[in-house]
Motif scaffolding. Sequence first.
Motif, short mmCIF file in Angstrom:
data_model
loop_
_atom_site.label_atom_id
_atom_site.label_comp_id
_atom_site.label_asym_id
_atom_site.label_seq_id
_atom_site.Cartn_x
_atom_site.Cartn_y
_atom_site.Cartn_z
N GLU A 119 0.83 -1.21 0.00
CA GLU A 119 0.00 0.00 0.00
C GLU A 119 0.86 1.26 0.00
O GLU A 119 0.56 2.23 -0.69
N VAL A 120 1.94 1.24 0.77
CA VAL A 120 2.85 2.39 0.80
C VAL A 120 3.47 2.60 -0.58
O VAL A 120 3.57 3.73 -1.08
N GLY A 121 3.87 1.51 -1.23
CA GLY A 121 4.42 1.61 -2.59
C GLY A 121 3.41 2.18 -3.57
O GLY A 121 3.74 3.02 -4.41
N ALA A 122 2.17 1.71 -3.45
CA ALA A 122 1.11 2.22 -4.33
C ALA A 122 0.87 3.70 -4.09
O ALA A 122 0.69 4.48 -5.03
N LEU A 123 0.88 4.11 -2.81
CA LEU A 123 0.67 5.52 -2.50
C LEU A 123 1.80 6.38 -3.03
O LEU A 123 1.58 7.49 -3.53
N ILE A 155 1.44 9.48 -5.54
CA ILE A 155 2.00 10.81 -5.24
C ILE A 155 2.87 11.28 -6.39
O ILE A 155 2.83 12.45 -6.78
N GLY A 156 3.66 10.37 -6.98
CA GLY A 156 4.47 10.72 -8.14
C GLY A 156 3.61 11.17 -9.31
O GLY A 156 3.93 12.14 -10.00
N THR A 157 2.50 10.48 -9.52
CA THR A 157 1.58 10.85 -10.60
C THR A 157 0.97 12.23 -10.36
O THR A 157 0.90 13.06 -11.28
N VAL A 158 0.58 12.48 -9.12
CA VAL A 158 -0.01 13.80 -8.79
C VAL A 158 1.02 14.90 -8.99
O VAL A 158 0.70 15.97 -9.51
N ARG A 159 2.26 14.65 -8.59
CA ARG A 159 3.31 15.66 -8.78
C ARG A 159 3.54 15.95 -10.26
O ARG A 159 3.75 17.10 -10.65
N ILE A 185 0.73 18.10 -11.44
CA ILE A 185 0.89 19.48 -10.96
C ILE A 185 1.93 20.20 -11.82
O ILE A 185 1.75 21.37 -12.17
N GLY A 186 3.00 19.52 -12.19
CA GLY A 186 4.02 20.12 -13.05
C GLY A 186 3.46 20.50 -14.40
O GLY A 186 3.73 21.59 -14.92
N SER A 187 2.66 19.62 -15.00
CA SER A 187 2.06 19.93 -16.30
C SER A 187 1.05 21.07 -16.17
O SER A 187 0.93 21.92 -17.05
N LEU A 188 0.33 21.10 -15.05
CA LEU A 188 -0.62 22.18 -14.81
C LEU A 188 0.09 23.52 -14.68
O LEU A 188 -0.36 24.54 -15.21
N ARG A 189 1.22 23.53 -14.00
CA ARG A 189 2.02 24.76 -13.88
C ARG A 189 2.46 25.23 -15.26
O ARG A 189 2.43 26.43 -15.56
N SER A 190 2.89 24.29 -16.08
CA SER A 190 3.33 24.64 -17.43
C SER A 190 2.18 25.25 -18.23
O SER A 190 2.35 26.28 -18.91
N GLU A 191 1.01 24.63 -18.14
CA GLU A 191 -0.15 25.15 -18.86
C GLU A 191 -0.55 26.54 -18.35
O GLU A 191 -0.91 27.42 -19.14
#
Length: 126
Positions: A46-50, A54-58, A61-67
Amino acid sequence: MQFNEEGQRASAMGGNAELALQVQMLKTRLDVVLPTLATREQLQQEVGALRGEIGTVRAEIGSLRSEMHQAFTNLLKWGVGVALTSIVAAAAVVTAMAPMLQLSPRGRDALALAMVADKAQDLQRE
């Protein structure tokens, strides 16, 4: 006070029965709760999945900042373009209206005469 042997035995048996009942209740609770508890391996999974989430969300967020940066740059370009276009349009209107705003020779003479009359009134007052 005297305790007879049977009285002591009866209270001891009653205590044992109560203790046995409590132990049985605890066993029942453990039998119900124990299967629902997670193992160490399950928690690590579960920790690995989380961490993956978290990596996906980050990344999102990076792509959203770029947009957002691109949108702001686009908006700034449009704002500067509209402002410059407005200034050029205002200058064109003033330039086009300039001949209409110039006084005719007759109007200049009337203006000059009014100015002379004002100066004459000022001199008379002094």
